[in-house]
Write a protein that holds these residues in place. Sequence first.
Motif, short mmCIF file in Angstrom:
data_model
loop_
_atom_site.label_atom_id
_atom_site.label_comp_id
_atom_site.label_asym_id
_atom_site.label_seq_id
_atom_site.Cartn_x
_atom_site.Cartn_y
_atom_site.Cartn_z
N TYR A 52 -9.55 -7.21 -4.56
CA TYR A 52 -9.62 -7.17 -3.10
C TYR A 52 -10.43 -5.95 -2.68
O TYR A 52 -10.44 -4.94 -3.37
CB TYR A 52 -8.21 -7.07 -2.48
N PRO A 53 -11.07 -6.02 -1.53
CA PRO A 53 -11.82 -4.84 -1.07
C PRO A 53 -10.87 -3.73 -0.61
O PRO A 53 -9.74 -3.98 -0.22
CB PRO A 53 -12.63 -5.38 0.12
N VAL A 54 -11.36 -2.51 -0.69
CA VAL A 54 -10.60 -1.35 -0.22
C VAL A 54 -10.72 -1.29 1.30
O VAL A 54 -11.76 -1.63 1.86
CB VAL A 54 -11.14 -0.05 -0.85
N CYS A 55 -9.66 -0.86 1.96
CA CYS A 55 -9.68 -0.70 3.41
C CYS A 55 -10.84 0.20 3.81
O CYS A 55 -10.98 1.31 3.28
CB CYS A 55 -8.35 -0.09 3.87
N PRO A 56 -11.70 -0.26 4.73
CA PRO A 56 -12.85 0.57 5.12
C PRO A 56 -12.44 1.91 5.75
O PRO A 56 -13.10 2.92 5.51
CB PRO A 56 -13.61 -0.28 6.12
N LEU A 57 -11.37 1.92 6.54
CA LEU A 57 -10.93 3.18 7.15
C LEU A 57 -10.49 4.16 6.07
O LEU A 57 -10.86 5.33 6.09
CB LEU A 57 -9.79 2.94 8.15
N TYR A 58 -9.74 3.66 5.11
CA TYR A 58 -9.28 4.52 4.02
C TYR A 58 -10.46 5.00 3.18
O TYR A 58 -10.53 6.18 2.81
CB TYR A 58 -8.26 3.78 3.14
N ARG A 59 -11.40 4.12 2.91
CA ARG A 59 -12.57 4.49 2.10
C ARG A 59 -13.39 5.58 2.80
O ARG A 59 -13.86 6.51 2.16
CB ARG A 59 -13.44 3.28 1.83
N LEU A 60 -13.57 5.45 4.12
CA LEU A 60 -14.42 6.40 4.84
C LEU A 60 -13.71 7.71 5.19
O LEU A 60 -14.34 8.76 5.21
CB LEU A 60 -14.95 5.76 6.12
N THR A 61 -12.41 7.63 5.49
CA THR A 61 -11.71 8.81 6.02
C THR A 61 -10.55 9.30 5.16
O THR A 61 -10.09 10.42 5.34
CB THR A 61 -11.15 8.52 7.42
N GLY A 62 -10.04 8.45 4.29
CA GLY A 62 -8.85 8.81 3.52
C GLY A 62 -7.56 8.63 4.32
O GLY A 62 -6.48 8.98 3.85
N LEU A 63 -7.68 8.04 5.51
CA LEU A 63 -6.50 7.78 6.36
C LEU A 63 -6.02 6.36 6.16
O LEU A 63 -6.81 5.44 5.98
CB LEU A 63 -6.85 8.01 7.83
N TYR A 64 -4.71 6.21 6.23
CA TYR A 64 -4.10 4.87 6.11
C TYR A 64 -4.04 4.21 7.48
O TYR A 64 -3.50 4.79 8.43
CB TYR A 64 -2.69 4.96 5.54
N CYS A 65 -4.56 3.00 7.59
CA CYS A 65 -4.43 2.23 8.83
C CYS A 65 -3.07 1.51 8.81
O CYS A 65 -2.38 1.53 7.79
CB CYS A 65 -5.59 1.23 8.96
#
Length: 149
Positions: A52-65
Amino acid sequence: MRGVNADSHSAAGPPAMPSLRGRLAVPVSVLGAVVGAFAYVGAVDPNQPGHYPVCPLYRLTGLYCPGCGGLRSAHAFIHGDFLAALRDNAMGVLAYAGFAVVWTVWVMRAVRGRPVRIELRPAQMWSLGVLLLVFTVVRNLPLGGWLHP
């Protein structure tokens, strides 16, 4: 008017109610789609990299959506590991329960031939938004480490 009966323009009464099969077609189809999605996530482990793809927010910022860990939560839920499901995404587990309740109400109303109207008032919508926002903020704070997926 040639070929038109004068009575054909009169009101024939209320429209006929669709059959039970017709009333249940959409809720059963929605359930089928959800079961299919859960079956796929249950069979293809999101804990294994590359599926599965990694969450884009997590990938860019390290924050959990609010959705981060949702696939792992669904996988654990399908396999009966409810504590892991809660740990991976507690809001996801609440959403599964909420879906089950709303779907059951939908089916019961369809069986009885009643329309389904789920109307959230502005205060309810704001409350849900605030709940998601608080969940998102807390899970990204050091004290909310227990909410990390």
